[in-house]
Design an enzyme around this catalytic site. Sequence first.
Site, PDB file in Angstrom:
ATOM      1  N   ASP A 444       6.694  12.191   7.741  1.00 22.80           N
ATOM      2  CA  ASP A 444       6.458  10.800   6.911  1.00 22.80           C
ATOM      3  C   ASP A 444       5.227  10.446   7.820  1.00 22.80           C
ATOM      4  O   ASP A 444       4.958  10.032   9.307  1.00 22.80           O
ATOM      5  CB  ASP A 444       7.363  10.026   6.698  1.00 22.80           C
ATOM      6  CG  ASP A 444       6.790   8.821   5.763  1.00 22.80           C
ATOM      7  OD1 ASP A 444       5.846   8.978   5.275  1.00 22.80           O
ATOM      8  OD2 ASP A 444       8.219   8.322   4.852  1.00 22.80           O
ATOM      9  N   ASP A 508       5.114   8.014  -4.365  1.00 25.07           N
ATOM     10  CA  ASP A 508       6.642   7.420  -3.769  1.00 25.07           C
ATOM     11  C   ASP A 508       6.950   6.522  -4.829  1.00 25.07           C
ATOM     12  O   ASP A 508       8.376   5.933  -4.695  1.00 25.07           O
ATOM     13  CB  ASP A 508       6.483   6.199  -2.967  1.00 25.07           C
ATOM     14  CG  ASP A 508       6.224   6.459  -1.458  1.00 25.07           C
ATOM     15  OD1 ASP A 508       6.998   7.544  -0.555  1.00 25.07           O
ATOM     16  OD2 ASP A 508       5.970   5.713  -0.341  1.00 25.07           O
TER      17      ASP A 508
END
Length: 688
Positions: A444, A508
């Site tokens: 990430d 997301d």
Amino acid sequence: MTEPVVLAAAGAAVILDLAGPGLPRVVHWGADPGPLDESSLRALVFAAGGAVASAVDGPTQPVGSLPFLPTQWDGYAGRPGVSGDRSGRWPYLRLELDGPVSVVDGLVVAEAVDETAGVRMRCELRLDAHGVVHLRHTLTNVGRDVWTVAALRTVLPVPEQATEVLDFTGRWGLERVPQRRPLGNGTHARESRRGRTGHDATPLLVAGTPGLTEAWAVHIGWSGGHEEYAERISGTAAVLGGGELLEPGEVRLAPGESYTTPTAYFAWSGSGLDGLSDRLHRMIRSRPSHPSGPRPLTLNVWEAVYFDHDLDRLTGLADLAARVGVERFVLDDGWFPGRRDDTAGLGDWTVDPVVWPSGLHPLVDHVRSLGMRFGLWFEPEMVNPDSALARDHPDWILSTPGRLPRPSRHQHVLDVARPEVADYLFDRISALVTEYRLDYLKWDHNRDLLEAARDGVAGVHRQTAAVYALLDRLRAQHPALEIESCASGGGRVDLGILARTDRVWASDSNDALDRQQIQRWTGLLLPPELIGSHVGPSPAHTTGRSAGLPFRCATALFGHAGIEWDISTCTEAELELLAEWAALYKRLRGVLHSGVAVHGDVAGVVTDETAVYVHAQLDNPTELRQRRLRLPGLHPDRRYRVTRCWGEDAELPGDGLIATGRALATVGFQVPRLRPEQAIVFEARAEE
């Protein structure tokens, strides 16, 4: 006189004029004109009406032609191909060929030099087997003191018929939003100074004829600052171009040092946007590093447990995951010390002994006993101020002493370009990969790199190169390891990071309605097997919008599929439906992850023997009558049996239909009008 050179592959061509004293000129990029003898080729390029007076005195040049690196010496008034200086001097280069141009197996290499300015240039243009142009330049300082690179761009000309521009914007949770406008005189530029690709970055910048029936596109394969632009300056060729977006003083070359641009990928299509995708997908799939074998169905536990890690709860999720057919279980954020929320712990890459007193082994062993692979979340490039790492090594933060950048998401950026930082990250990550035999890393990157400087010198270029080197080092040490590029969703999606990773997390947001758009336009550049696509809960965590499970499953099917949902809350009926969908994904992924992406009345993926299409109703229709669907991409003379394999239970007149590909593409068949956020998946199989 040197004859023009034609590079041709897969219906595309680049024609180069090598006759001048300067760098080769691109006189055509687009459709392959077919076989040409020398006289007809020269006539097409230079005949009366094919040349105009230059903007400066000297020989005429072909209409629409452009040197590999256009400069003011060429009479070019647009963005220069190269700019820089030596302590404020020699800002304008005059590059002259230094030796013959090499043309071997589709690769053109030209060396040029400006002896007075002390700059040498190497330009490389390659047309690959799929008709995609790979273009990059290397600038070497051959002077006696520092040369500062301000910009080094890759550009190709586009014809005057290209009057429309398509690019993309977006934000967190809603990436890849298309926007179209006319291409008139001037510059339309998309720039990113975020230190990562950016949620608002365009995967492709496309110029084309009205309706984009013929299209030219550029992508810059770089994960730091970058630019793509379309430019039409009066009196000169229109261009597509781009490169790394350098900050002032970021690349200063000592004598003998070199700077190489990121590779720019240029694609032309005579069949619209699907033609662009087909070329790019074929190119990407031909890479030696491209993932091979079936793409495993994944369960990521983030939206199920967030930071609340509990062994019993997680093993229960693993049991249910195995039951519905999941093949890979991923433990997300929250497994390292102090990580009960997002304010602490980043950088301390050891397993939390309080939450996990026996380490992760009990969970990993349980997951593996169920026949699943195991993956783990990291955010290696970042650090929380509230962490042992930040307290022990404040100098490892990417900053200038006394000028710490503002935190974002309670975190700062680690200076990965420092060898000791890269070594620390490699050692910690590699040790965990080895101890737990990790199959997968979710890597990430949750904030932009703002004021990213070391000792006052801009550092995004060094940071990006260092992250690439760290990934390369990990992959060399653990060649079976799969890595996902996540950047708070789809904030780092480019062919630079994907040279070192195996898929991207497109967003997301698991809201299936938004995901229809996000995945469609991410797929303009990337094939479906590289696009993470998960079934999320209803209502969606990012938007609060509710959607039925069949629609959510149909949306997730057309990518690298997975689940991101607390499936312990599912009813028995929902678990059974998930199991049916998982079995369908496993049956169809060989088609979905190898075929040609097509779009029309429906979206689909087509191979020689089988095609899979989805008919999705995204809005509330004005008309309620039945729709007639046409299926694109099938072989016109073969016969296909069309069956529904997923979706709404309404009676379908076309279910079981047998017809030729031509009939299905031109006449089609009727389906009932669906309600908003409903979908049907069809399979078309060729009959013997």
